[in-house]
Design an enzyme around this catalytic site. Structure first.
Site, mmCIF file in Angstrom:
data_model
loop_
_atom_site.group_PDB
_atom_site.id
_atom_site.type_symbol
_atom_site.label_atom_id
_atom_site.label_comp_id
_atom_site.label_asym_id
_atom_site.label_seq_id
_atom_site.Cartn_x
_atom_site.Cartn_y
_atom_site.Cartn_z
ATOM 1 N N ARG A 48 0.820 -1.225 0.000
ATOM 2 C CA ARG A 48 0.000 0.000 0.000
ATOM 3 C C ARG A 48 0.849 1.269 0.000
ATOM 4 O O ARG A 48 0.359 2.357 -0.253
ATOM 5 C CB ARG A 48 -0.976 -0.010 1.183
ATOM 6 N N TYR A 102 -14.000 11.499 -19.905
ATOM 7 C CA TYR A 102 -14.418 10.099 -19.724
ATOM 8 C C TYR A 102 -15.639 10.018 -18.792
ATOM 9 O O TYR A 102 -15.694 10.710 -17.785
ATOM 10 C CB TYR A 102 -13.234 9.317 -19.151
ATOM 11 N N ASP A 174 -5.725 13.417 -18.621
ATOM 12 C CA ASP A 174 -5.998 12.002 -18.855
ATOM 13 C C ASP A 174 -5.406 11.694 -20.234
ATOM 14 O O ASP A 174 -5.933 12.119 -21.262
ATOM 15 C CB ASP A 174 -7.510 11.742 -18.815
ATOM 16 N N LYS A 199 -6.121 0.156 -20.650
ATOM 17 C CA LYS A 199 -6.257 0.352 -22.093
ATOM 18 C C LYS A 199 -4.923 0.064 -22.794
ATOM 19 O O LYS A 199 -4.460 -1.056 -22.740
ATOM 20 C CB LYS A 199 -6.782 1.767 -22.357
HETATM 21 C C1 PLP Z 1 -11.175 3.483 -19.184
HETATM 22 C C2 PLP Z 1 -10.832 4.900 -18.985
HETATM 23 C C3 PLP Z 1 -10.695 5.441 -17.684
HETATM 24 C C4 PLP Z 1 -10.970 4.641 -16.440
HETATM 25 O O1 PLP Z 1 -10.081 3.594 -16.283
HETATM 26 P P1 PLP Z 1 -10.445 2.219 -15.488
HETATM 27 O O2 PLP Z 1 -9.195 1.439 -15.644
HETATM 28 O O3 PLP Z 1 -11.640 1.638 -16.152
HETATM 29 O O4 PLP Z 1 -10.733 2.625 -14.081
HETATM 30 C C5 PLP Z 1 -10.325 6.769 -17.583
HETATM 31 N N1 PLP Z 1 -10.128 7.537 -18.671
HETATM 32 C C6 PLP Z 1 -10.253 7.062 -19.917
HETATM 33 C C7 PLP Z 1 -10.028 7.969 -21.078
HETATM 34 C C8 PLP Z 1 -10.614 5.736 -20.124
HETATM 35 O O5 PLP Z 1 -10.750 5.270 -21.364
#
Ligand code: PLP
Length: 383
Positions: A48, A102, A174, A199
């Protein structure tokens, strides 16, 4: 900063790897221990605390790819986003969010922020003046996402970073859709770059993870708050993520080529009304994308001709699967009006430019001709 600049493929493969001193194996050993020495140790290791060997190995790799000083791995993208935001916010503070972000981040803001007394505004558009207009005296964070979901809109990263810096505001992006191969926002002045590692970093639709990268000072703040919030990634998942990232540059280069090919072909198909892809010269902000991206990515969206039924089209696809997630080696498609943006009214969706016939395509690594052929045969069956 890494002093000796190596190529992205080399960094993907070698950076951060743990040397197997015992057996000389070619890969990082997995250290599953949750208990480490306590006496006479300065930085006590504990999962953690984000400082076990496998956590540090994958974090070092991500930091190098983002041209940051430090990175942290989380158990999901949302965990990375939430911990990063809350590390810099307290009740009475204000945040400026880009209007297109998102869906999960949108839910976090709408459902949780007011409960903690944190104020926020969404920009009206993506121009730099749109960000400037929303800044207040108590604004502590500016948050952007480019290319955006689902319309692949482009925000000028350097302009927003410069604005934030001039006001002493922390900037976060992001960077999931671009991946660190196609976009390195820290080089453009952004303080923190966040990914859903579920992703592209993972790339095989089999890992849930998130990462954040930035200066040591900023990332340490997130690390200390993260030790309270939890959300660390298990060492086994760190190992898998490190393994996946070894082919990240290779995969993303191919995603870029395949998506450009499909985008160009669809943009001259009479059954498609419009294609949204930053690599097309017809894209509204192609020039900005060209300046700030190293590649245009594997995500695109398109509007089917009004006469076609988007649901029927998805059912007629043979290889490409309708799916919630994205960025895997396999191509997937999603209809935002029925999924991520289903809670908005048709009018609200229209205002955002998201038609009921919009489809978002995650272009995979199959042969590009096969991806296009699958789309074209499905289109023909919808006429
Ligand atoms: C999928 C996604 C997230 C969230 O990620 P998780 O791994 O599902 O928590 C945040 N931003 C974007 C652009 C995403 O495609």
């Amino acid at each position: 900063m890494t002093t000796k600049k190596r190529g992205k493929h080399t960094v993907c493969i070698h950076e951060g790897q743990i040397e197997d001193k015992q057996f000389g194996g070619a890969i990082s050993p997995i250290y599953m221990a949750t208990s480490y020495p306590f006496l006479d140790v300065e930085d006590k290791r504990y999962p953690r605390y984000f400082n076990t060997p496998n956590q540090e190995a994958v974090a070092t790799k991500v930091a190098a790819l983002e041209n940051g000083e430090k990175a942290l791995p989380f158990s999901s993208g949302m965990s990375a986003i939430t911990t990063s935001l809350f590390a810099f916010l307290k009740s009475g503070d204000h945040v400026v969010f880009q209007n297109e972000i998102y869906g999960g981040t949108h839910h976090l803001i709408h459902e949780e922020f007011s409960r903690y007394g944190i104020d926020y505004s969404f920009t009206k558009g993506l121009e730099i003046s749109d960000f400037e207009n929303e800044i207040k005296d108590n604004t502590k964070v500016i948050y952007l996402e480019t290319p955006s979901n689902p319309l692949l809109s482009i925000t000028d990263i350097e302009a927003v970073a410069t604005l934030a810096k001039s006001k002493g505001i922390v900037s976060m992006i992001d960077n999931t859709f671009a991946s660190p191969i196609n976009q390195t926002p820290l080089d453009l002045g952004i303080d923190l770059s966040i990914h859903s590692a579920t992703k592209y970093l993972s790339g095989h639709s089999d890992i849930s993870a998130g990462v954040v990268a930035g200066t040591k000072e900023h990332v340490d703040m997130i690390m200390y708050k993260g030790r309270n919030f939890g959300g660390n990634l298990s060492d086994f998942m760190c190992f898998l993520l490190e393994r996946s990232i070894k082919t990240l540059a290779l995969r993303v280069e191919k995603h870029n080529l395949n998506a450009q090919y499909v985008a160009e072909a669809l943009s001259i198909n009479p059954l498609i009304k419009k294609v949204f892809y930053p690599g097309l010269t017809s894209h509204k902000n192609h020039d900005i994308a060209k300046r700030q991206m190293h590649g245009f990515g594997g995500m695109l969206s398109f509007d089917l001709d009004i006469k076609l039924d988007a649901k029927l089209f998805q059912k007629k696809l043979n290889m490409i699967k309708p799916s919630m997630s994205l960025a895997g080696v396999e191509s997937t498609v999603i209809q935002p009006s029925l999924t991520s943006h289903a809670l908005l009214s048709p009018q609200e969706r229209e205002a955002q430019g998201i038609s009921d016939n919009l489809l978002r395509l995650s272009v995979g690594l199959e042969n590009k001709e096969d991806i296009l052929a699958d789309i074209e045969q499905a289109l023909k069956k919808c006429i």
